[in-house]
Design an enzyme around this catalytic site. Structure first.
Site, PDB file in Angstrom:
ATOM      1  N   MET A 188      10.455  31.684 -38.175  1.00  0.00           N
ATOM      2  CA  MET A 188       9.793  30.617 -38.940  1.00  0.00           C
ATOM      3  C   MET A 188      10.153  30.745 -40.413  1.00  0.00           C
ATOM      4  O   MET A 188      10.110  31.842 -40.961  1.00  0.00           O
ATOM      5  CB  MET A 188       8.279  30.729 -38.792  1.00  0.00           C
ATOM      6  CG  MET A 188       7.478  29.910 -39.815  1.00  0.00           C
ATOM      7  SD  MET A 188       5.730  30.363 -39.858  1.00  0.00           S
ATOM      8  CE  MET A 188       5.066  29.281 -38.626  1.00  0.00           C
TER       9      MET A 188
ATOM     10  N   ASP B 162      10.119  27.536 -43.853  1.00  0.00           N
ATOM     11  CA  ASP B 162       9.290  26.566 -44.586  1.00  0.00           C
ATOM     12  C   ASP B 162       8.306  25.759 -43.722  1.00  0.00           C
ATOM     13  O   ASP B 162       8.667  25.298 -42.634  1.00  0.00           O
ATOM     14  CB  ASP B 162      10.161  25.503 -45.262  1.00  0.00           C
ATOM     15  CG  ASP B 162      11.359  26.063 -45.955  1.00  0.00           C
ATOM     16  OD1 ASP B 162      11.448  27.277 -46.131  1.00  0.00           O
ATOM     17  OD2 ASP B 162      12.237  25.262 -46.321  1.00  0.00           O
TER      18      ASP B 162
ATOM     19  N   ARG C 150      18.879  18.007 -50.223  1.00  0.00           N
ATOM     20  CA  ARG C 150      18.010  18.282 -49.074  1.00  0.00           C
ATOM     21  C   ARG C 150      16.519  18.320 -49.426  1.00  0.00           C
ATOM     22  O   ARG C 150      16.137  18.216 -50.564  1.00  0.00           O
ATOM     23  CB  ARG C 150      18.415  19.609 -48.426  1.00  0.00           C
ATOM     24  CG  ARG C 150      18.268  20.836 -49.282  1.00  0.00           C
ATOM     25  CD  ARG C 150      18.540  22.085 -48.429  1.00  0.00           C
ATOM     26  NE  ARG C 150      18.453  23.323 -49.170  1.00  0.00           N
ATOM     27  CZ  ARG C 150      19.479  23.974 -49.672  1.00  0.00           C
ATOM     28  NH1 ARG C 150      20.705  23.497 -49.553  1.00  0.00           N
ATOM     29  NH2 ARG C 150      19.305  25.115 -50.321  1.00  0.00           N
TER      30      ARG C 150
ATOM     31  N   GLU D 141      14.597  24.337 -54.412  1.00  0.00           N
ATOM     32  CA  GLU D 141      14.417  23.881 -53.027  1.00  0.00           C
ATOM     33  C   GLU D 141      13.006  23.311 -52.856  1.00  0.00           C
ATOM     34  O   GLU D 141      12.101  23.600 -53.636  1.00  0.00           O
ATOM     35  CB  GLU D 141      14.616  25.056 -52.056  1.00  0.00           C
ATOM     36  CG  GLU D 141      16.020  25.652 -52.130  1.00  0.00           C
ATOM     37  CD  GLU D 141      16.257  26.782 -51.131  1.00  0.00           C
ATOM     38  OE1 GLU D 141      17.246  26.707 -50.399  1.00  0.00           O
ATOM     39  OE2 GLU D 141      15.463  27.745 -51.093  1.00  0.00           O
TER      40      GLU D 141
HETATM   41  C1  FRU Z   1      14.057  26.810 -48.204  1.00  0.00           C
HETATM   42  C2  FRU Z   1      15.244  26.258 -47.400  1.00  0.00           C
HETATM   43  C3  FRU Z   1      15.356  24.753 -47.573  1.00  0.00           C
HETATM   44  C4  FRU Z   1      16.081  24.334 -46.321  1.00  0.00           C
HETATM   45  C5  FRU Z   1      15.478  25.271 -45.296  1.00  0.00           C
HETATM   46  C6  FRU Z   1      16.427  25.652 -44.199  1.00  0.00           C
HETATM   47  O1  FRU Z   1      13.532  27.984 -47.708  1.00  0.00           O
HETATM   48  O2  FRU Z   1      16.420  26.926 -47.787  1.00  0.00           O
HETATM   49  O3  FRU Z   1      16.007  24.370 -48.761  1.00  0.00           O
HETATM   50  O4  FRU Z   1      15.866  22.992 -45.981  1.00  0.00           O
HETATM   51  O5  FRU Z   1      15.077  26.436 -46.004  1.00  0.00           O
HETATM   52  O6  FRU Z   1      15.769  26.372 -43.220  1.00  0.00           O
END
Ligand code: FRU
Length: 441
Positions: free
Chosen positions: A20, A22, A138, A191
């Site tokens: 697991m 985000d 993203r 992010e």
């Molecule tokens: C943040 C991240 C996001 C990406 C996701 C991929 O932890 O790097 O930017 O969408 O995790 O699992």
């Protein structure tokens, strides 16, 4: 409650099996809080990314559902968000494909969800937004901007956040960017942006924009910063000086925080991934890896420096944790305890020799220390100390512990420290005492 291994928390959400990271697609419908999350059901290392799914009425017990989204070919399901429309719940997420050149290709796609039936149908118009080239593009966070009657999407483009608007969640128009010269930056991308409006004590409102920052945060690795400003549906304007850095949490394990979409006008609530990309793949759990933090209710407080974010555990979650001091002789592994820390005092958890918090003799700083014998070779970046500034008055706090996940709220929720520990003795009650240098030996 799952008890298949010692570090499986009893209240915090963890995947039944696999990896697991985000939290994704957080949305409250009726009395139910729906949570999706970055999930690799086939390994405990981030690889083929799905959207896992769970729901809860109280953040104490969870219902696990089958994964909502699975990769299609080489396209993985990266992070995103959920909104409730007149036509039901919609998810927006990033499809991610690694390129042979080492780069990455990312695009945003729309999903029509029926949460009762457990069906998730991708829109034929996908992708609804592309980056027109390789690179970071993203983590779509979609919110409803009531006064302009439009949907707003925030996307990270690396060192800044781009804003798009839409009437129908399919056609998106570029509005603005924020952040290249504001707050804390490293070479790694920002992010998982988020944006929410909060009431101010003066009876107005302000907007909080949060982003995950990788590398170089106070404790090392990935952390969450926020900005307080104004948002008119097109542009975010920071109310603070560009070089002002505000940490939502000083700890090493509070990343990719996201707030729930809720149309009931209730208090904004968010939660985060309780880990850190610096060592997330090495932590010593077996069947699963990764957890989400407790939820926190969000508000703003006025301070001499301006408006600052206040986070508090919902009272129902707080009360569901027994007081460590009232636990029986064997202790408990999930508890809460209030404490005060005078200058020169320490807070010690799990009976470990090294105290986790140590207030300086002048009362103005706090040393946070984490130790872990397992990490010495497996994850050297896991252990170590860092300092954070505090004011020199009385320091009151409350610690929430769940099988090694430690969340500490200081000064009525103005300062937070979230760190995950993997201790030998999970049920030893916390202790406050004077620091004596001999103990360091
Ligand atoms: C943040 C991240 C996001 C990406 C996701 C991929 O932890 O790097 O930017 O969408 O995790 O699992």
């Amino acid at each position: 409650m799952m008890t298949d291994e010692p570090f499986r928390p009893s209240l915090h959400l963890t995947p039944p099996k696999g990896w697991m990271n985000d939290p994704n697609g957080l949305i409250k419908i009726g009395d139910i809080w729906h949570v999706f999350y970055q999930h690799d059901p086939g390994s405990t290392l981030h690889d083929r990314m799905h959207w896992g799914r769970a729901s809860t009425r109280d953040f104490v017990s969870w219902v696990h559902h089958p994964d909502a989204l699975a990769p299609e070919g080489e396209w993985m399901c990266y992070s995103g968000s959920a909104v409730a429309t007149d036509d039901g719940v919609k998810l927006l997420f990033t499809e991610h494909k690694p390129l042979p050149s080492g780069g990455e290709c990312q695009r945003q796609s729309l999903v029509h969800a029926d949460l009762d039936a457990g069906t998730f149908r991708r829109d034929p118009a996908n992708p609804v937004l592309t980056s027109h080239g390789a690179g970071v593009f993203r983590d779509p966070k979609v919110i409803r901007h009531e006064s302009s009657g439009r949907w707003i999407m925030l996307i990270t483009t690396g060192q800044e956040i781009a804003f798009y608007s839409s009437q129908d969640l399919v056609a998106w128009e570029f509005e603005s960017v924020f952040g290249a010269n504001d707050g804390f930056h490293t070479d790694a991308p920002w992010e998982c942006p988020d944006l929410f409006e909060l009431a101010t004590p003066e009876g107005e409102t302000a907007w909080v924009l949060s982003v995950g920052v990788a590398g170089g945060v106070p404790g090392g690795g990935t952390g969450t910063q926020y900005f307080v400003g104004d948002f008119d549906g097109r542009r975010f304007i920071n109310r603070n000086a560009p070089d002002q850095v505000l940490w939502a949490d000083w700890g090493r394990d509070f990343y990719a925080a996201q707030s729930f979409f809720r149309s009931d006008g209730g208090t904004p609530v968010w939660l985060a991934w309780a880990s850190n990309w610096r060592y997330a793949r090495q932590t010593p759990t077996v069947a699963f890896r990764g957890a989400l933090t407790h939820p926190r209710e969000l508000s703003l407080r006025q301070t001499p420096g301006g408006l600052r974010l206040i986070q508090r555990l919902p009272e129902t979650v707080r009360r569901s944790l027994p007081l460590a001091s009232e636990a029986g002789p064997g202790g408990v592994a999930a508890y809460r305890e209030e404490f005060t820390l005078a200058p020169g005092e320490v807070l010690r958890l799990f009976g470990e020799d090294t105290p986790q918090l140590r207030r300086s003799e002048d009362g103005r700083s706090l040393m946070v220390t984490r130790y872990g014998a397992w990490a010495e070779t497996a994850a050297p970046a896991f252990a170590g100390s860092y300092q954070l500034p505090i004011s020199d008055g009385p320091l009151r706090g409350e610690v929430y512990v769940d099988h090694g996940i430690v969340e500490i709220a200081l000064d009525d929720g103005a300062t937070w420290i979230t760190e995950v520990h993997y201790p030998d003795a999970l049920t030893v009650a916390p202790e406050v005492c004077r620091w004596s240098p001999q103990e360091a030996a």
